[in-house]
Scaffold this active site. Structure first.
Site, mmCIF file in Angstrom:
data_model
loop_
_atom_site.group_PDB
_atom_site.id
_atom_site.type_symbol
_atom_site.label_atom_id
_atom_site.label_comp_id
_atom_site.label_asym_id
_atom_site.label_seq_id
_atom_site.Cartn_x
_atom_site.Cartn_y
_atom_site.Cartn_z
ATOM 1 N N LYS A 9 19.446 -5.165 -1.609
ATOM 2 C CA LYS A 9 20.144 -6.112 -2.484
ATOM 3 C C LYS A 9 20.383 -7.374 -1.678
ATOM 4 C CE LYS A 9 21.908 -6.264 -6.681
ATOM 5 N NZ LYS A 9 21.549 -5.554 -7.929
ATOM 6 N N ASP A 18 19.751 -10.608 -10.700
ATOM 7 C CA ASP A 18 21.025 -9.897 -10.938
ATOM 8 C C ASP A 18 21.959 -10.980 -11.487
ATOM 9 O OD1 ASP A 18 22.545 -7.215 -10.305
ATOM 10 O OD2 ASP A 18 23.895 -8.746 -9.558
#
Ligand code: NDP
Length: 450
Positions: A129, A169
């Site tokens: 991430k 995201d």
């Protein structure tokens, strides 16, 4: 306390002292590790091989300066990150988040969750991430482009189609992926599937924008089916109004349910008549093109109201779909939902429910689908985008949606049967954590001490 419980507690103590102040990371680790007790009892090799100690330590964390010029010619400095958490079952894979709240602790929590989620998808993807504390809100397209170019100028040294494949995201949608991809291609001089969430015209997959929301509703359908029920006719509350929320509403509408709320960080709109396809199209234009606030919905559609500063959880519903951000359902909110007759919670967002709220859902025996299972559809279709890129081909909309549905069905079956196998039928939290863990842990053992 059993020996295994004591061992788990000792690992949690290490994680806490090694990662001071990273409360979301610790929350995510604690939830997973505590649910692994039965699998560690059954298979001592995981403790012997120190898998818990290894799996909670990122393989690599990259942090860098992102300087850029705003429209006034002023110098701005942000911070960029990539957390490469675990590559035991495939290249690192996970989104980029651009939001002022981003820090290394938030990204470690998201990367940790991603490891188990990606494992559940059945596709060969490790977990990662990244992102920045840059806030795209209120910035011009040119400012967003200059920021993305500066961010990618450093990130490009650490990613690649077979190394690490980021996606979107919060705050990173089609516009940002475009600017990031353009800069990667310019520097590396290669047109590869290094990012997913690309536009369909230049290597993207059909159904990728829809995938997280659609997948979350498919997962909800599967949970309801275990009780002979379906989405049809259900009153649903949805939080957020971004990518995940929009396509959650679209799929609920297609399956005959009625969505009555959407929200953003300023407040919630409540529309008892339901957010139908026409109203949803207006919301998409508001959020994705004009980049406005959800409160405008109440001015536009008669009979709806804006609840300033409120989340949707006080509105009576059959099913709830938290689709905004982490820790958006408190223990109190969870109690309110259950008291008002909510039968199902399917998490589109990552870790949207605080630990006390998770306990309330589990105790009350409502259907509760944790994010790492329920929202895995997004990364699953990212995996399908990688497969299409590798084969230099494009699948049809029907083909991708069929595969997405098959993957969500497979995740549901895997999670449900694992929970049953470990004596906790209906507990999707334990099922998801154990099923996701075992595959990664076994791969780590196979590959030796690396
Ligand atoms: P978007 O940026 O498209 O939308 C985010 C929405 O959540 C906006 O409405 C935003 O409101 C709201 N929001 C963000 N931060 C907060 C906050 N601190 N408090 C209240 N509301 C907030 O993001 P996505 O829809 O892509 O992501 C939503 C969630 O889904 C995240 O948890 C993400 O990690 C998760 N997720 C996303 C996937 C994807 O494919 N995109 C895949 C799997 C999970 P505002 O405009 O006011 O900030």
């Amino acid at each position: 306390m059993s020996k295994v419980k004591t061992y788990i507690q000792s690992v949690l103590d290490i994680v806490k002292s090694r990662n001071p102040g990273e409360k979301e990371f610790f929350q995510a680790v604690q939830e997973v590790l505590e649910s692994l007790e039965p699998v560690l009892e059954r298979h001592p090799k995981y403790q012997d091989q120190k898998i818990l100690e290894r799996i909670t330590e990122p393989e690599r964390v990259i942090m860098f300066r992102v300087p850029w010029l705003d429209d006034k010619g002023q110098i701005q400095i942000n911070r960029g990150f990539r957390v490469q958490m675990n590559s035991a079952i495939g290249p690192y894979k996970g989104g980029l988040r651009f939001h002022p709240s981003v820090n290394v602790g938030i990204l470690k929590f998201l990367a940790f969750e991603q490891v188990f989620k990606n494992s559940l998808t059945t596709l060969p993807m490790g977990g990662g991430k990244g992102g920045s504390d840059f806030d795209p809100k209120g910035k011009s397209d040119n400012e967003v482009m200059r920021f993305c170019q500066s961010f990618m100028t450093e990130l490009c040294k650490h990613i690649g189609a077979n190394t690490d494949v980021p996606a979107g995201d919060i705050g990173v949608g089609g516009r940002e992926i475009g600017y990031l991809f353009g800069q990667y291609k310019r520097i590396i001089n290669e047109f590869t599937g290094v990012l997913t969430g690309k536009a369909v015209k230049w290597g993207g997959s059909l159904i990728r924008p829809e995938a997280t929301g659609y997948g979350c509703v498919f997962f909800a359908q599967n949970m309801l089916a275990t009780r002979g029920d379906s989405i049809k006719g259900k009153i649903c509350t949805v939080s957020g109004s971004g990518n995940v929320a929009q396509y959650t509403v679209e799929k609920i509408n297609q399956l005959g349910g009625k969505c009555v709320t959407l929200s953003d960080s300023s407040g919630t709109i409540y529309d008892p008549a339901g957010i139908d396809a026409e109203k949803l199209a207006w919301v998409m234009e508001l959020k994705n093109v004009r980049r406005g606030r959800i409160r405008e919905y109440a001015d536009k559609f008669k009979g709806s109201q804006y609840l300033d500063g409120k989340r949707p959880w006080g509105i009576k519903c059959d099913c709830a779909f938290p689709s905004a951000t982490q820790n958006e359902i408190s223990e109190e909110d969870a109690k309110t939902l259950v008291k008002n007759g909510c039968k199902l919670v399917s998490e589109g967002a990552n870790m949207p429910t605080e630990p006390g709220g998770v306990e309330v859902f589990l105790q009350s025996k409502i259907l509760y689908g944790p994010g790492k299972a329920a929202n895995a559809g997004g990364v699953a279709v990212s995996g399908l985008e990688m497969a299409q890129n590798a084969q230099h081909t494009n699948w049809t909309r029907e083909e991708v949606e069929r595969r997405l549905k098959e993957i969500m069905d497979a995740i549901h079956t895997q999670v449900k049967t694992t929970a049953e196998e470990y004596g906790m039928p209906g507990n999707y939290v334990v099922g998801a954590n154990i099923a996701g863990f075992v595959k990664v842990a076994d791969a780590m053992i196979d590959q030796g001490l690396v």
